[in-house]
Write an enzyme that holds these catalytic residues in place. Structure first.
Site, PDB file in Angstrom:
ATOM      1  N   GLU A 167     -29.180 108.037  27.034  1.00  0.00           N
ATOM      2  CA  GLU A 167     -28.481 108.668  25.499  1.00  0.00           C
ATOM      3  C   GLU A 167     -28.400 107.695  24.466  1.00  0.00           C
ATOM      4  OE1 GLU A 167     -24.758 112.244  26.710  1.00  0.00           O
ATOM      5  OE2 GLU A 167     -24.476 109.993  26.972  1.00  0.00           O
ATOM      6  N   GLU A 168     -28.553 106.813  25.351  1.00  0.00           N
ATOM      7  CA  GLU A 168     -28.461 105.255  24.299  1.00  0.00           C
ATOM      8  C   GLU A 168     -30.148 105.183  23.698  1.00  0.00           C
ATOM      9  OE1 GLU A 168     -26.988 100.497  23.414  1.00  0.00           O
ATOM     10  OE2 GLU A 168     -27.166 102.133  25.326  1.00  0.00           O
ATOM     11  N   GLY A 169     -30.904 105.190  24.497  1.00  0.00           N
ATOM     12  CA  GLY A 169     -31.977 105.498  24.369  1.00  0.00           C
ATOM     13  C   GLY A 169     -32.892 106.831  23.344  1.00  0.00           C
TER      14      GLY A 169
END
Length: 501
Positions: A167-169
């Site tokens: 999700e962060e990426g």
């Protein structure tokens, strides 16, 4: 009699055309005026609760363009004093209290009448992921205190959560491409068009505890665990994304120190090739092995004091950093490192966060060729502690000590880890901001949770489109010409009447 009738009819037609002309004129003027009027803005708040620090980002966008038709602007970025919230595992109340100064600042920026409608989020990344692995109860206590503090403010708090690495990426990829307008663009006619998918850029992020890579590959993604399917503005994107936990800068340098300690002939001495020659400090084994990313010796003595001495050797430094990775890939498989599948890098990339800061310190973010970057890092890493202190007299001592290790690590990660080379290196742009907005995952996170990027293409833009404005202007001009012609005919008829008399 007939002439008088024609004149009356002409005056009537002129009057009708005049009224229609005035109506069209008012329509054009009103539309232009409405488009020029400042629209009421909406605000959004996002806490980036990273492993080493927390920051609050305050965003603003016009309300008439909420459905993804307008670019969000960053009003303010407030750095929270102190370490990341994961460092408050034994003092959960302190994590909540640390957020108050930035929340107070936000309340001065967001108009009072809009505060209760301001969506507010807190997203935690690798630091809290590690704490949850170590002690889930303490992680929940930290979140409870953070939520309680934010809940004391008159905002629309929508919760705190730990982002997954993917999700962060993905959110970082959305942020960059949203700001660059490579997902959708508005033509001069007011119609929305999709740039080619190949125009999107990849995202490279380096935090304190993890690092992320996300890009649109030119091939099929073979490993579904590294694939994220995003539907944005009516187009689906199948992007490659992966996050490497423990390979953020802070944790990587901690792993480096532990590796040097375990390879040292003396258990009380550590020769550090990435620290400048002449630098020396003492650390305890408790400090060295206080992270789940660092494997401790079988019988560590927490109180044991270790003497760390810098040797300033760029060759040995680079070799020591490379030992933190496993660069081998299985047969018939492309990978990044540690056996994780990764297709070959493709297209342009934007590198931000730690990747930007570690190289910007040495003025290496201006698009220099790889040979120049290598030479500059090599020269700095071979410098003595006295020399670097004289060259950077105002730089924080810890930052200056770690500058060689940080830049060498960033280079190793990009070249050996993510498989960039002398050619593709030139496709990387190192940035802190795009369009005056800090680049990271927070904007993409907010856009996703507020559904501001629609899954379908917007059908129209607010206000009068250019084509309609042109049509209205032409119609007005035609009416004015007709009125002028009618008046000319009437005047001619009137003059003819006088002449006959």
């Amino acid at each position: 009699m007939q002439s008088r009738l024609l004149r009356a009819l002409g005056w009537s037609l002129a009057a009708v055309l005049g009224v229609l002309g005035v109506a069209v004129f008012l329509l054009v003027v009103t539309a232009v005026k409405d488009a020029a009027l400042p629209t009421r803005s909406k605000y959004g708040l996002v806490f980036d609760a990273g492993s080493t620090h927390t920051a609050l980002y305050i965003y603003r966008w016009p309300t008439d363009k909420e459905n993804g038709t307008g670019i969000v602007s960053q009003v303010e970025a407030c750095a929270v004093t102190g370490p990341g919230i994961s460092s408050y595992a034994d003092d959960p109340a302190g994590a909540g209290a640390s957020l108050k100064p930035c929340l107070d600042k936000a309340m001065k920026i967001v108009p009072a009448e809009q505060q209760r409608q301001t969506p507010t989020y807190l997203g935690a990344t690798a630091g809290m992921r590690l704490l949850r692995e170590q002690n889930s109860t303490k992680a929940e206590q930290v979140f409870a205190e953070v939520a309680r503090t934010i809940g004391e403010y008159p905002v629309d708090f929508r919760g705190a959560q730990i982002l997954t690495g993917n999700e962060e990426g993905s959110f970082g990829w959305i942020t960059v491409n949203y700001l660059l307008e490579t997902l959708v663009e508005c033509s001069f006619t007011g119609q929305w068009t999709h740039p080619p998918a190949e125009d999107t850029v990849g995202a490279l992020d380096l935090g304190g505890a993890s690092t992320q890579i996300a890009f649109l590959p030119g091939t099929t993604i073979d490993d579904s665990s590294t694939r994220a399917v995003l539907r944005l503005y009516g187009t689906s994107y199948s992007i490659y994304t992966h996050s490497y936990l423990c390979y953020g800068q802070k944790q990587a340098l901690k792993m480096l120190m532990a590796s040097l300690h375990q390879g040292s002939p003396s258990p009380q001495q550590i020769s550090h090739p990435c620290y400048p020659e002449g630098y020396q400090e003492n650390v305890t084994t408790a400090e060295l092995y206080d992270s789940p990313c660092v494997r401790a010796p079988s019988t560590p003595s927490p109180a044991q004091v270790l003497t760390v001495t810098g040797t300033g050797d760029p060759v040995v430094c680079s070799m020591a950093i490379q030992r933190l990775f496993n660069f081998s890939c299985g047969a018939n498989r492309t990978c990044g490192f540690n056996g994780v599948y990764q297709p070959p890098v493709r297209g342009q990339f934007f590198a931000f966060s730690g990747l930007y800061h570690s190289l910007h310190f040495l003025n290496l973010t201006g698009g220099q060729p790889l040979s120049s970057v290598n030479a500059t890092i090599w020269q700095f890493c071979a410098s003595s502690w006295d020399k670097v202190q004289k060259e950077f007299p105002t730089t924080n001592r810890t930052h200056l000590r770690d500058a060689c290790a940080a830049s060498s690590y960033a280079l190793t990660l990009l070249l050996q880890g993510y498989k960039f080379n002398h050619t593709t290196w030139l496709n990387i742009r190192f940035v802190r901001q795009v369009a005056n907005v800090d680049v990271g995952w927070t904007l993409g996170y907010m856009l996703n949770l507020t559904s501001m990027i629609p899954s379908e293409t917007p059908q129209r833009v607010v206000g009068l489109q250019r084509s309609k404005w042109i049509a209205a202007t032409v119609l007005l001009a035609v009416m004015l010409i007709l009125i002028f012609c009618l008046l000319a005919v009437i005047c001619c008829q009137k003059n003819s009447g006088y002449e006959s008399l």
